[in-house]
Write an enzyme that holds these catalytic residues in place. Sequence first.
Site, mmCIF file in Angstrom:
data_model
loop_
_atom_site.group_PDB
_atom_site.id
_atom_site.type_symbol
_atom_site.label_atom_id
_atom_site.label_comp_id
_atom_site.label_asym_id
_atom_site.label_seq_id
_atom_site.Cartn_x
_atom_site.Cartn_y
_atom_site.Cartn_z
ATOM 1 N N GLU A 44 5.959 0.803 0.711
ATOM 2 C CA GLU A 44 6.062 1.968 1.272
ATOM 3 C C GLU A 44 6.970 1.700 2.151
ATOM 4 O O GLU A 44 7.146 1.163 2.575
ATOM 5 C CB GLU A 44 5.038 2.952 1.533
ATOM 6 C CG GLU A 44 5.641 4.540 2.239
ATOM 7 C CD GLU A 44 4.529 5.872 2.571
ATOM 8 O OE1 GLU A 44 3.169 5.045 2.200
ATOM 9 O OE2 GLU A 44 4.545 6.417 3.088
ATOM 10 N N ASN B 236 3.458 9.091 1.312
ATOM 11 C CA ASN B 236 4.085 10.257 2.490
ATOM 12 C C ASN B 236 5.581 10.252 2.141
ATOM 13 O O ASN B 236 5.893 11.097 1.937
ATOM 14 C CB ASN B 236 4.094 9.748 3.756
ATOM 15 C CG ASN B 236 2.390 10.698 3.468
ATOM 16 O OD1 ASN B 236 1.565 11.177 2.695
ATOM 17 N ND2 ASN B 236 1.800 10.205 4.764
ATOM 18 N N ASN C 85 2.629 12.384 -4.457
ATOM 19 C CA ASN C 85 1.619 11.861 -3.728
ATOM 20 C C ASN C 85 1.027 12.835 -3.193
ATOM 21 O O ASN C 85 1.824 13.327 -2.522
ATOM 22 C CB ASN C 85 2.773 10.759 -2.908
ATOM 23 C CG ASN C 85 1.232 10.401 -1.900
ATOM 24 O OD1 ASN C 85 1.179 9.184 -2.152
ATOM 25 N ND2 ASN C 85 1.307 10.533 -0.041
ATOM 26 N N GLU C 86 -0.415 12.984 -2.940
ATOM 27 C CA GLU C 86 -0.987 12.889 -1.822
ATOM 28 C C GLU C 86 -0.742 15.031 -1.672
ATOM 29 O O GLU C 86 -1.049 15.101 -1.035
ATOM 30 C CB GLU C 86 -1.272 12.349 -0.644
ATOM 31 C CG GLU C 86 -2.158 10.700 -0.971
ATOM 32 C CD GLU C 86 -2.449 10.866 0.938
ATOM 33 O OE1 GLU C 86 -1.720 11.049 1.160
ATOM 34 O OE2 GLU C 86 -3.424 9.583 0.586
ATOM 35 N N TYR D 56 -10.013 5.409 2.267
ATOM 36 C CA TYR D 56 -9.250 4.171 2.940
ATOM 37 C C TYR D 56 -10.450 4.441 3.896
ATOM 38 O O TYR D 56 -11.454 4.850 4.618
ATOM 39 C CB TYR D 56 -8.013 4.547 4.130
ATOM 40 C CG TYR D 56 -6.732 4.268 3.130
ATOM 41 C CD1 TYR D 56 -6.060 2.970 3.180
ATOM 42 C CD2 TYR D 56 -6.164 5.281 3.010
ATOM 43 C CE1 TYR D 56 -5.631 3.090 2.425
ATOM 44 C CE2 TYR D 56 -4.880 5.615 2.117
ATOM 45 C CZ TYR D 56 -4.146 4.545 2.210
ATOM 46 O OH TYR D 56 -2.856 4.226 1.705
ATOM 47 N N GLU E 196 -4.304 3.923 -3.630
ATOM 48 C CA GLU E 196 -3.872 3.870 -2.761
ATOM 49 C C GLU E 196 -5.435 3.717 -2.053
ATOM 50 O O GLU E 196 -6.578 4.585 -2.326
ATOM 51 C CB GLU E 196 -3.961 5.290 -1.361
ATOM 52 C CG GLU E 196 -1.887 4.750 -1.775
ATOM 53 C CD GLU E 196 -1.338 5.713 -0.334
ATOM 54 O OE1 GLU E 196 -2.348 5.425 0.784
ATOM 55 O OE2 GLU E 196 -0.654 6.867 -1.093
ATOM 56 N N GLN F 83 -1.434 -1.793 2.241
ATOM 57 C CA GLN F 83 0.187 -1.660 0.816
ATOM 58 C C GLN F 83 0.259 -3.385 1.053
ATOM 59 O O GLN F 83 -1.011 -3.977 1.228
ATOM 60 C CB GLN F 83 1.462 -0.716 2.531
ATOM 61 C CG GLN F 83 0.977 0.826 2.085
ATOM 62 C CD GLN F 83 2.225 1.544 2.710
ATOM 63 O OE1 GLN F 83 3.026 0.642 3.450
ATOM 64 N NE2 GLN F 83 2.181 2.734 3.277
HETATM 65 O O1 AHR Z 1 -0.545 4.190 3.360
HETATM 66 C C1 AHR Z 1 -0.378 4.956 3.929
HETATM 67 C C2 AHR Z 1 -0.131 6.225 3.722
HETATM 68 O O2 AHR Z 1 -1.780 6.668 3.670
HETATM 69 C C3 AHR Z 1 0.839 6.616 2.300
HETATM 70 O O3 AHR Z 1 1.444 6.878 2.837
HETATM 71 C C4 AHR Z 1 -0.171 7.855 2.474
HETATM 72 O O4 AHR Z 1 0.479 8.342 1.090
HETATM 73 C C5 AHR Z 1 -1.942 8.136 2.741
HETATM 74 O O5 AHR Z 1 -2.164 9.009 3.221
#
Ligand code: AHR
Length: 502
Positions: A27, A72, A173-174, A245, A293, A350
């Site tokens: 990203e 994002n 994305n999201e 995450y 992700e 990432q």
């Molecule tokens: O990977 C960091 C961020 O986490 C990304 O930009 C977003 O898609 C997610 O919330």
Amino acid sequence: MYDVEVGLDPAFTVGTVDPRLFGTFVEHMGRCVYGGIFEPDHPTADEHGFRGDVAELVRELGATVVRYPGGNFVSGYRWEDGVGPVAERPRRLDLAWRSFEPNTVGVDEFCRWARGVGIDPILAVNLGTRGVDAAVDLLEYANFAPGTTSTADRRVANGHKDPHAIRTWCLGNEMDGPWQIGHKTADEYGRLAAETARAMRRADPDIELVACGSSNSAMPTFGTWERVVLEHTYDLVDHVSLHAYYEPVGGDVDSFLASSEDMRAMITAIAATADHVGAVRRSDKRLTISFDEWNVWYQHRFAGQEGLERTENGALIEDVYDVTDAVVVGDLLMALLDHCDRVAIACQAQLVNVIGPILTRPGGPAWRQTIFHPFALTARHARGTVLRTAVRTAPLATERFGDVPATRVTAVQDPVTGALTLLATNRSRTEPARLTVDLRAFGHRRLLEHLTIADDDPSATNTAEQPDRVVPRPATGTVLDGDQTLTATLPPSSWHLIRLGD
Ligand code: AHR
């Protein structure tokens, strides 16, 4: 010490591993692109400004696909800013991470770099501030042959004659997250995603499309979001995305070690939600999941997007990972493999510096974080067919998930060579496990290697000064007895790769 018994039979399978399960993510954020993969002043930089030492580590990591350019970031991105003569590219505000985007690296540079390190790019289109037009233009720019359209010829004029041949595309994305630029309700996003997908498919029927699913399992719209979005897009997309995450919330390491229980539940729930939409439509089509992700991310250390100072190339979320984090990452990879019948794509987020398996110093070295190792080993060896495992193990009590299996085991067989790869995690922080695997159904086997990630100090990390403090080490005492039974000891908080050949 507790016992773990595993039963396996090559005739009983879960599915075939799509190589895209071993994806990564780059990203425009912090030092992932600028100061990560790209640093023109670095002594190892190539003629295009990309770091050679990072490229070498990326090749070693063995990722197969890479999602780009966000995250994002993509929800405010104008891809046209990043093509053409670099000196003429505009400097823009990046609203997601409150930074300045120089646009020195764009789609052309990135795709050339990715192909050069042997990875297929996956592109995300901006469905936050933009829509159908910009997405179709980017598709034409990236995928159309020279001479077909003016947009394709713009790429040729920019020095990229061959199409970038992007197979997989993410529709935003999201979009379920209120933090997203251009955040939408499920109905609003579902309509826009459907309209964009329809137009993109008309332009290039061979592409695969990913609709945005939930940003994590705690989203209040989890499940409902996917149902509504898929009611709009079911016939038009191939995959629905999920993100997750993990970190030890409030210092709860036992639950953290069992994080993959959440990932497993997410996959099961969203596969069921997709199947429900398919059933209502009397559809034969079966969607798969793009877990595009996932990682360990110590989010509590991050003040959030709102608290950021505006910078260019400033470090963001550069978590330093320890042994426990590597065990969790190994366990998350096993969860993805165990669901390979429903998960087609997965991207660890990432790649470099930003919660990445690789860290760099400006002008200095690049090195492997602890989490590099389970990814690299799994991506290299866990190819082929995932077998069903029958595992008898002790329960581990966790605050977040209740009782979970203290040990998880995943088995993958290469259909060509017959080689069998076993992955295992002992999530207990106090008890070693005595592992016994019944291999009678496999005929003659040879123990090739047993590598383990474990340490007397679970908080040990790799640093620029000590880049190999934590590496996979050969296990001792693992025995294959008369082709029948494998026995091994799994120390507390450990991850394992055991390979058996003919
Ligand atoms: O990977 C960091 C961020 O986490 C990304 O930009 C977003 O898609 C997610 O919330």
